[in-house]
Design a protein around this motif. Structure first.
Motif, mmCIF file in Angstrom:
data_model
loop_
_atom_site.group_PDB
_atom_site.id
_atom_site.type_symbol
_atom_site.label_atom_id
_atom_site.label_comp_id
_atom_site.label_asym_id
_atom_site.label_seq_id
_atom_site.Cartn_x
_atom_site.Cartn_y
_atom_site.Cartn_z
ATOM 1 N N ALA A 119 0.846 -1.204 0.000
ATOM 2 C CA ALA A 119 0.000 0.000 0.000
ATOM 3 C C ALA A 119 0.881 1.253 0.000
ATOM 4 N N VAL A 120 0.423 2.277 -0.727
ATOM 5 C CA VAL A 120 1.180 3.543 -0.767
ATOM 6 C C VAL A 120 0.540 4.503 0.239
ATOM 7 N N HIS A 121 1.387 5.110 1.067
ATOM 8 C CA HIS A 121 0.901 6.054 2.086
ATOM 9 C C HIS A 121 1.553 7.409 1.884
ATOM 10 N N THR A 122 0.872 8.448 2.342
ATOM 11 C CA THR A 122 1.468 9.779 2.332
ATOM 12 C C THR A 122 1.360 10.351 3.745
ATOM 13 N N GLU A 123 2.479 10.831 4.277
ATOM 14 C CA GLU A 123 2.443 11.370 5.648
ATOM 15 C C GLU A 123 3.242 12.657 5.719
ATOM 16 N N ASP A 124 2.807 13.564 6.593
ATOM 17 C CA ASP A 124 3.539 14.817 6.816
ATOM 18 C C ASP A 124 4.443 14.672 8.038
ATOM 19 N N PHE A 125 5.654 15.193 7.885
ATOM 20 C CA PHE A 125 6.598 15.147 9.015
ATOM 21 C C PHE A 125 7.139 16.557 9.294
ATOM 22 N N GLY A 126 7.367 16.821 10.570
ATOM 23 C CA GLY A 126 7.939 18.119 10.950
ATOM 24 C C GLY A 126 9.452 18.110 10.782
ATOM 25 N N ALA A 127 10.038 16.922 10.767
ATOM 26 C CA ALA A 127 11.489 16.815 10.537
ATOM 27 C C ALA A 127 11.816 15.425 10.006
#
Ligand SMILES: Cc1cc2nc3c(=O)[nH]c(=O)nc-3n(C[C@H](O)[C@H](O)[C@H](O)COP(=O)(O)OP(=O)(O)OC[C@H]3O[C@@H](n4cnc5c(N)ncnc54)[C@H](O)[C@@H]3O)c2cc1C
Length: 478
Positions: A376-384
């Motif tokens: 599965a392809v996921h997209t996530e936001d990271f602060g660093a």
């Protein structure tokens, strides 16, 4: 006659070369160690000031002279023992000393040899960086960053660990983004990350473990993901009785190494791994830990690796190295406990995934990845995002001008395996035409292509000690 020896790089390896040379030489020589850091001995590996960064193996494998393998333990007691560092000792009495303290120990031994050494050699620390090297006849000329230069009769290259290259998905899009931390060893920028930033560690081995623990100590509150293609986490040290008895040194300087004595020399990886598997199954059937047979192989790599054909060595680097590394480089128990707690409360997760892309989302970085198991392809936001992919192993891909010069001047070449410099079995550099140069020696992790696993301190020291009589002979007989 007095000769001038230039050692380029003053971490553990450079310090150990200077110490051994000054102890084994018959005549007094001039030894110059070129090292930009304030002291000689700590290098990259042992200059961390973080109290949670510990040696990844116990005290008895970290020494500078094989005739005193208890030195670090005595030194630790002199500092105050448990009063000085209450966390260092584990339940079985082993000491996992802070890496910064080991750097100080090595620097002190180096300084002691500057003051007095058996050959009465002079040992100088030139606080500078080598940027170029040329050979003219029997002499080398080394250009330094300050504009000065050195001439030397023999050069030892000990520049070792370079910062990791930036993985492709991050290289063009976010390499310069403030939330992307390309150099994991630049502690101030890791410490400066806000405690509520979602964190992505690219890499799941010891450097990621170090920095996760740093962030946890600083009170990091947000979720932390450590990601690599295989998601392999560094393994644990056995809690069973020690996997060996007697001095560690004796295991690694035998005429026939432990694994070769039992199994002979293998020319194929398949047979080699099979032999290890059988040993591990037999050990586990006896109630012994897998670490015991694995350590017999680790302590034999210097004889096992050279026997493998080039194609098998390349295959190992492509497919097996991540598995070897996570079993070979184990977590210090203190670090392991802190990681376990963070996993237990759901703050830290290890993921096996392939990173597809990374883009700026203003203050942070959006990462798209494919899960190794579900696809599965996921997209996530990271602060660093912190790059913990390990030191760049190819000298020609580093930004180190001295390493570049060795190659462009034809004095050295990348090892055919594709990692480190090409050296012969005496640690002499192999030049662009394939000839080895006994006056240009290389020690430490840079020689990984030739020796397979010259990475831990005792292995580095065993190469130095084995070659030193010949180096002294070259200096003093000519
Ligand atoms: C983060 C980390 C932790 C580790 N922990 C352990 C451990 O616990 N136990 C263990 O046995 N092994 C450990 N290792 C393996 C380690 O590589 C070796 O133990 C050993 O420290 C290598 O020492 P070195 O001097 O060869 O390299 P480094 O420590 O990399 O030092 C190289 C030195 O060369 C200098 N240099 C580079 N280029 C130039 C130039 N052009 N001119 C002049 N100087 C230059 C650098 O400033 C640096 O100080 C660790 C490695 C890393 C990266």
């Amino acid at each position: 006659m007095t000769k001038h020896i230039a050692i380029i790089g003053g971490g553990y390896t450079g310090a150990a070369v200077a110490i051994q040379l000054s102890r084994q030489a018959r005549n007094a020589h001039r030894i110059s160690v070129v090292e930009p850091r304030e002291t000689v001995g700590a290098g990259l590996a042992y200059s961390t000031s973080d109290p949670d960064h510990r040696l990844n193996a116990p005290d008895m494998v970290h020494f500078l002279t094989p005739d005193d393998q208890q030195h670090l333990r005595r030194w630790f007691e002199e500092q105050g023992g448990a009063r000085y560092d209450a966390e260092a000792e584990t339940a079985d009495g082993a000491l996992f000393i802070r890496r910064g303290d080991f750097g100080r120990f090595v620097a002190e031994q180096f300084a002691a040899h500057q003051n007095v050494n058996p050959s009465e050699s002079s040992i100088n620390h030139l606080r500078d960086r080598a940027i170029d090297i040329e050979q003219s006849g029997a002499m080398f000329r080394i250009a330094l960053d300050s504009g000065h230069s050195l001439t030397a009769d023999l050069v030892v290259v000990a520049t070792s660990n370079e910062k990791p290259s930036i993985p492709k998905p991050f290289a063009s899009s976010v390499a310069a983004h403030p939330a992307f931390h390309a150099n994991p060893w630049h502690l101030p920028s890791i410490e400066g990350i806000p405690i509520d930033a979602r964190l992505l560690f690219v890499g799941t081995a010891l450097t990621a473990a170090d920095l996760i623990v740093t962030r946890l100590r600083l009170g990091h509150r947000a979720p932390i993901i450590a990601m690599s293609r295989r998601g392999l986490r560094s393994t644990r040290r056995t809690t069973a009785a020690s996997t060996f008895t007697g001095p560690f040194w004796d295991r690694i300087v035998r005429e026939t190494s432990l694994f070769v004595a039992k199994h002979g020399r293998h020319e194929g990886l398949h047979d080699l791994i099979n032999a290890l598997r059988i040993e591990i199954q037999a050990a586990e059937a006896r109630g012994e830990p897998w670490q015991a047979p694995f350590d017999d192989l680790r302590d034999s790599v210097w004889q096992v690796w050279p026997a493998l054909p080039l194609a098998e060595k390349r295959r190992f680097m492509r497919h097996l190295r991540p598995w070897y590394d996570v079993h070979r480089f184990r977590l210090p128990p203190q670090v392991e406990t802190k990681l376990d707690l963070a996993i237990g409360r759901g703050q830290l997760r290890y993921k096996a995934a392939h990173i597809l892309s990374a883009t700026s989302n203003g203050g942070g970085i959006t990462v798209e990845y494919r899960d190794r198991f579900s696809d599965a392809v996921h997209t996530e936001d990271f602060g660093a995002v912190i790059n913990c992919t390990g030191p760049e192993p190819r000298p020609d891909r580093t930004e180190n001008p001295f390493m570049q010069a060795l190659i462009s001047r034809g004095l050295a070449r990348v090892h055919p395996v594709g990692v480190g410099f090409d050296v012969d079995d005496t640690s002499a550099a192999v030049d662009a035409n394939g000839g080895s140069n006994p006056r240009l020696r290389m020690f430490g992790p840079l020689t990984i292509g030739q020796f397979g696993d010259p990475q831990g301190t005792p292995f580095i020291l065993s190469h130095i000690c084995t070659q030193m009589p010949e180096i002294v002979k070259i200096l003093e007989d000519n």
